[in-house]
Design a protein around this motif. Structure first.
Motif, PDB file in Angstrom:
ATOM      1  N   PRO A  70       0.673  -1.407   0.318  1.00  0.00           N
ATOM      2  CA  PRO A  70      -0.054   0.453   0.052  1.00  0.00           C
ATOM      3  C   PRO A  70       1.018   0.985  -0.102  1.00  0.00           C
ATOM      4  CG  PRO A  70       0.114  -0.986   2.127  1.00  0.00           C
ATOM      5  CD  PRO A  70       0.576  -1.978   0.767  1.00  0.00           C
ATOM      6  N   ILE A  71       0.758   2.277  -0.539  1.00  0.00           N
ATOM      7  CA  ILE A  71       1.396   3.254  -1.292  1.00  0.00           C
ATOM      8  C   ILE A  71       0.601   5.091  -0.845  1.00  0.00           C
ATOM      9  CG2 ILE A  71       2.968   4.516  -2.492  1.00  0.00           C
ATOM     10  CD1 ILE A  71       3.669   1.746  -3.556  1.00  0.00           C
ATOM     11  N   VAL A  72       0.599   5.340  -0.497  1.00  0.00           N
ATOM     12  CA  VAL A  72      -0.178   6.444  -0.402  1.00  0.00           C
ATOM     13  C   VAL A  72       1.396   8.430  -0.551  1.00  0.00           C
ATOM     14  CG1 VAL A  72      -0.719   8.811   1.099  1.00  0.00           C
ATOM     15  CG2 VAL A  72      -0.967   7.022   1.585  1.00  0.00           C
ATOM     16  N   GLU A  73       0.788   8.611  -1.856  1.00  0.00           N
ATOM     17  CA  GLU A  73       2.029   9.662  -2.978  1.00  0.00           C
ATOM     18  C   GLU A  73       1.185  11.159  -2.361  1.00  0.00           C
ATOM     19  OE1 GLU A  73       5.422   7.765  -5.115  1.00  0.00           O
ATOM     20  OE2 GLU A  73       4.089   9.074  -6.712  1.00  0.00           O
ATOM     21  N   ALA A  99      -1.055  15.913  -7.267  1.00  0.00           N
ATOM     22  CA  ALA A  99      -2.553  14.718  -6.894  1.00  0.00           C
ATOM     23  C   ALA A  99      -1.639  13.770  -5.863  1.00  0.00           C
ATOM     24  CB  ALA A  99      -2.797  13.731  -8.018  1.00  0.00           C
ATOM     25  N   LEU A 100      -2.595  13.788  -4.744  1.00  0.00           N
ATOM     26  CA  LEU A 100      -2.631  12.828  -3.778  1.00  0.00           C
ATOM     27  C   LEU A 100      -3.325  11.492  -4.044  1.00  0.00           C
ATOM     28  CD1 LEU A 100      -1.575  12.398  -0.454  1.00  0.00           C
ATOM     29  CD2 LEU A 100      -4.076  13.181   0.566  1.00  0.00           C
ATOM     30  N   ILE A 101      -3.223  10.493  -4.550  1.00  0.00           N
ATOM     31  CA  ILE A 101      -3.120   9.405  -4.668  1.00  0.00           C
ATOM     32  C   ILE A 101      -2.466   8.412  -3.702  1.00  0.00           C
ATOM     33  CG2 ILE A 101      -2.247   9.802  -6.900  1.00  0.00           C
ATOM     34  CD1 ILE A 101       0.386   7.397  -6.536  1.00  0.00           C
ATOM     35  N   PHE A 102      -3.244   7.346  -3.847  1.00  0.00           N
ATOM     36  CA  PHE A 102      -3.719   6.630  -3.060  1.00  0.00           C
ATOM     37  C   PHE A 102      -3.401   4.911  -3.717  1.00  0.00           C
ATOM     38  CE2 PHE A 102      -5.638   9.273  -0.639  1.00  0.00           C
ATOM     39  CZ  PHE A 102      -5.653   9.362   0.710  1.00  0.00           C
ATOM     40  N   ILE A 103      -2.693   3.647  -3.330  1.00  0.00           N
ATOM     41  CA  ILE A 103      -2.762   2.608  -4.626  1.00  0.00           C
ATOM     42  C   ILE A 103      -2.762   1.162  -3.128  1.00  0.00           C
ATOM     43  CG2 ILE A 103      -0.068   3.006  -5.068  1.00  0.00           C
ATOM     44  CD1 ILE A 103      -0.703   2.302  -7.824  1.00  0.00           C
ATOM     45  N   HIS A 104      -2.821   0.240  -4.038  1.00  0.00           N
ATOM     46  CA  HIS A 104      -2.444  -1.380  -3.424  1.00  0.00           C
ATOM     47  C   HIS A 104      -2.871  -1.890  -4.763  1.00  0.00           C
ATOM     48  CE1 HIS A 104      -3.386  -4.225   0.440  1.00  0.00           C
ATOM     49  NE2 HIS A 104      -2.343  -3.855  -0.335  1.00  0.00           N
ATOM     50  N   ASP A 105      -1.562  -3.248  -4.494  1.00  0.00           N
ATOM     51  CA  ASP A 105      -1.911  -4.011  -5.407  1.00  0.00           C
ATOM     52  C   ASP A 105      -2.177  -3.325  -6.566  1.00  0.00           C
ATOM     53  OD1 ASP A 105      -1.775  -6.761  -5.637  1.00  0.00           O
ATOM     54  OD2 ASP A 105      -4.027  -7.126  -5.175  1.00  0.00           O
ATOM     55  N   PHE A 106      -1.355  -2.800  -7.087  1.00  0.00           N
ATOM     56  CA  PHE A 106      -1.379  -2.862  -8.594  1.00  0.00           C
ATOM     57  C   PHE A 106      -0.943  -3.778  -9.357  1.00  0.00           C
ATOM     58  CE2 PHE A 106       1.600   0.026  -6.841  1.00  0.00           C
ATOM     59  CZ  PHE A 106       2.478   0.408  -7.784  1.00  0.00           C
ATOM     60  N   TYR A 118      11.012  15.867 -19.091  1.00  0.00           N
ATOM     61  CA  TYR A 118       9.991  15.504 -18.174  1.00  0.00           C
ATOM     62  C   TYR A 118      10.733  16.091 -16.924  1.00  0.00           C
ATOM     63  CZ  TYR A 118       6.681  12.600 -15.206  1.00  0.00           C
ATOM     64  OH  TYR A 118       5.973  12.331 -13.855  1.00  0.00           O
ATOM     65  N   THR A 119       9.957  16.283 -15.828  1.00  0.00           N
ATOM     66  CA  THR A 119      10.185  17.199 -14.587  1.00  0.00           C
ATOM     67  C   THR A 119       9.099  16.547 -13.428  1.00  0.00           C
ATOM     68  OG1 THR A 119      10.215  19.601 -15.224  1.00  0.00           O
ATOM     69  CG2 THR A 119      12.254  18.498 -15.300  1.00  0.00           C
ATOM     70  N   SER A 120       9.499  15.759 -12.263  1.00  0.00           N
ATOM     71  CA  SER A 120       8.392  15.469 -11.359  1.00  0.00           C
ATOM     72  C   SER A 120       9.139  15.732 -10.132  1.00  0.00           C
ATOM     73  CB  SER A 120       7.703  14.656 -12.041  1.00  0.00           C
ATOM     74  OG  SER A 120       8.576  13.792 -11.910  1.00  0.00           O
ATOM     75  N   PHE A 121       8.002  16.104  -8.964  1.00  0.00           N
ATOM     76  CA  PHE A 121       8.581  15.613  -7.624  1.00  0.00           C
ATOM     77  C   PHE A 121       7.513  15.312  -6.709  1.00  0.00           C
ATOM     78  CE2 PHE A 121       8.392  17.663  -3.075  1.00  0.00           C
ATOM     79  CZ  PHE A 121       9.899  17.372  -2.883  1.00  0.00           C
ATOM     80  N   SER A 122       7.585  13.913  -6.044  1.00  0.00           N
ATOM     81  CA  SER A 122       7.192  13.504  -5.048  1.00  0.00           C
ATOM     82  C   SER A 122       7.908  13.474  -3.538  1.00  0.00           C
ATOM     83  CB  SER A 122       6.813  12.077  -6.117  1.00  0.00           C
ATOM     84  OG  SER A 122       7.696  11.295  -6.503  1.00  0.00           O
ATOM     85  N   LEU A 123       6.461  12.913  -2.690  1.00  0.00           N
ATOM     86  CA  LEU A 123       6.810  12.684  -1.438  1.00  0.00           C
ATOM     87  C   LEU A 123       5.786  11.431  -1.334  1.00  0.00           C
ATOM     88  CD1 LEU A 123       5.753  15.675   0.665  1.00  0.00           C
ATOM     89  CD2 LEU A 123       8.330  14.662  -0.410  1.00  0.00           C
ATOM     90  N   ILE A 193       4.251  20.087   3.989  1.00  0.00           N
ATOM     91  CA  ILE A 193       3.365  19.845   2.829  1.00  0.00           C
ATOM     92  C   ILE A 193       2.394  18.841   2.172  1.00  0.00           C
ATOM     93  CG2 ILE A 193       3.543  18.833  -0.250  1.00  0.00           C
ATOM     94  CD1 ILE A 193       6.264  20.006  -0.003  1.00  0.00           C
ATOM     95  N   LEU A 194       2.940  17.572   3.031  1.00  0.00           N
ATOM     96  CA  LEU A 194       1.795  16.237   3.694  1.00  0.00           C
ATOM     97  C   LEU A 194       0.644  17.144   4.495  1.00  0.00           C
ATOM     98  CD1 LEU A 194       0.313  14.019   3.209  1.00  0.00           C
ATOM     99  CD2 LEU A 194       1.641  13.332   5.328  1.00  0.00           C
TER     100      LEU A 194
END
Length: 319
Positions: A70-73, A99-106, A118-123, A193-194
């Motif tokens: 399970p991931i929150v990002e 976006a605040l994303i929620f993901i599990h078993d994907f 392409y540049t991106s930042f994530s936590l 930020i969170l």
């Protein structure tokens, strides 16, 4: 020991798959055959994964990745647009979105842009940390990972990137590229930020007596305006007109919602940003003061000392 080594393992696995390879503790290089650029990564004590990606692919190069963890990002699109097929659903962010994303078993296919930077930042947020933060913020409602995700494998909550968050992201990117980075300050910024987006996305801010949800939205807009106009802020009367609240309601609501007056808040934003400029960039004291809106360097130094207990000139000597 970190709270979620499973999350760190997921990121480590993803970042060392073809076409990436690990160059040092914090750098993952894109193969020269595929493109140019790298991903910078820091894992904080509480297990937050801080990543900045800046890459350009020569040709389309889709990659596959799957995980049961399970991931929150928190994701932020800065330039370019990457498409992801997640368990049969297309997902992408436009420039300036987060976006605040929620993901599990994907299962996911990643399609980065070709011949485009392409540049991106994530936590990456450990699920136990998200659940703990939600419990602290949501006194009257129950919010936790399983409740948000439900029976889905993926759920994004999309929002627009505001100027204050962009400032904090810029400071974290500078720190990621600085060998003398302070991981403690990076973790504090990541948590800020969170907290900012959890409060907004789940409507967790307390509603002062006599105010509506629409009033709260206007107060958040007022905060964004002040943060975006740090150097040349509007007067209270002008601000109240811009957001559609009378000045009395603006002053009362801002104090109740954010714990300070409008201009006290502005001062804190200025000084916090000045500290980050002094710590992470090559600015001298005068440059930092002017950048955040101070023309009187003496007044800036006095306010800086009252807030941090150290003179700005001493910060430059130490760091």
């Amino acid at each position: 020991m970190r709270t979620d080594d499973a999350l760190a393992a997921v990121y480590q696995h993803y970042l060392t798959m073809e076409p990436y390879s690990q160059q040092d503790e914090h750098t993952y290089q894109l193969s020269d055959k595929v493109g140019s650029g790298n991903i910078k990564r820091v894992t904080t004590y509480s297990g937050i994964e801080i990543l900045f990606s800046q890459v350009e692919y020569h040709q389309p190069f889709p990659t596959y990745f799957a995980s049961e963890t399970p991931i929150v990002e928190l994701q932020f699109a800065l330039t370019g647009e990457r498409h992801v097929d997640i368990s049969g659903k297309d997902y992408s962010l436009s420039i300036g979105q987060g976006a605040l994303i929620f993901i599990h078993d994907f299962e996911a296919w990643f399609h980065p842009p070709a011949k485009e930077l392409y540049t991106s930042f994530s936590l990456g947020i450990p699920v136990p940390l998200f659940n703990y933060a939600a419990a602290q913020l949501s006194k009257k409602s129950s919010i936790h990972f399983k409740q948000v995700l439900g029976d889905q494998v993926f759920k994004p909550l999309v929002f627009q990137l505001d100027s204050r968050t962009q400032c904090m992201i810029d400071s974290l990117i500078v720190a990621l590229n600085n060998n003398d980075r302070s991981c403690l300050l990076m973790e504090a910024a990541a948590l800020e930020i969170l907290n900012r987006f959890m409060t907004q996305l789940f409507d967790l801010a307390p509603i002062p007596a006599g105010f509506s949800r629409e009033d709260i939205r206007k107060l958040y807009l007022a905060r964004e305006i002040m943060e975006a106009s740090m150097v040349d802020p509007p007067s209270l009367l002008c601000l109240s007109r811009q957001v559609g609240l009378n000045d009395f309601k603006l002053k009362k609501g801002f104090k109740a919602l954010f714990g300070s007056t409008v201009f006290e808040y502005l001062r804190q934003v200025r000084l916090n940003h000045a500290m980050k400029l002094l710590l992470n960039q090559g600015n001298n004291v005068t440059e930092a003061a002017v950048t955040v809106g101070y023309n009187n360097i003496s007044a800036f130094s006095q306010q800086f000392y009252r807030k941090f207990g150290v003179k700005p000139s001493e910060v430059k000597k130490i760091y």
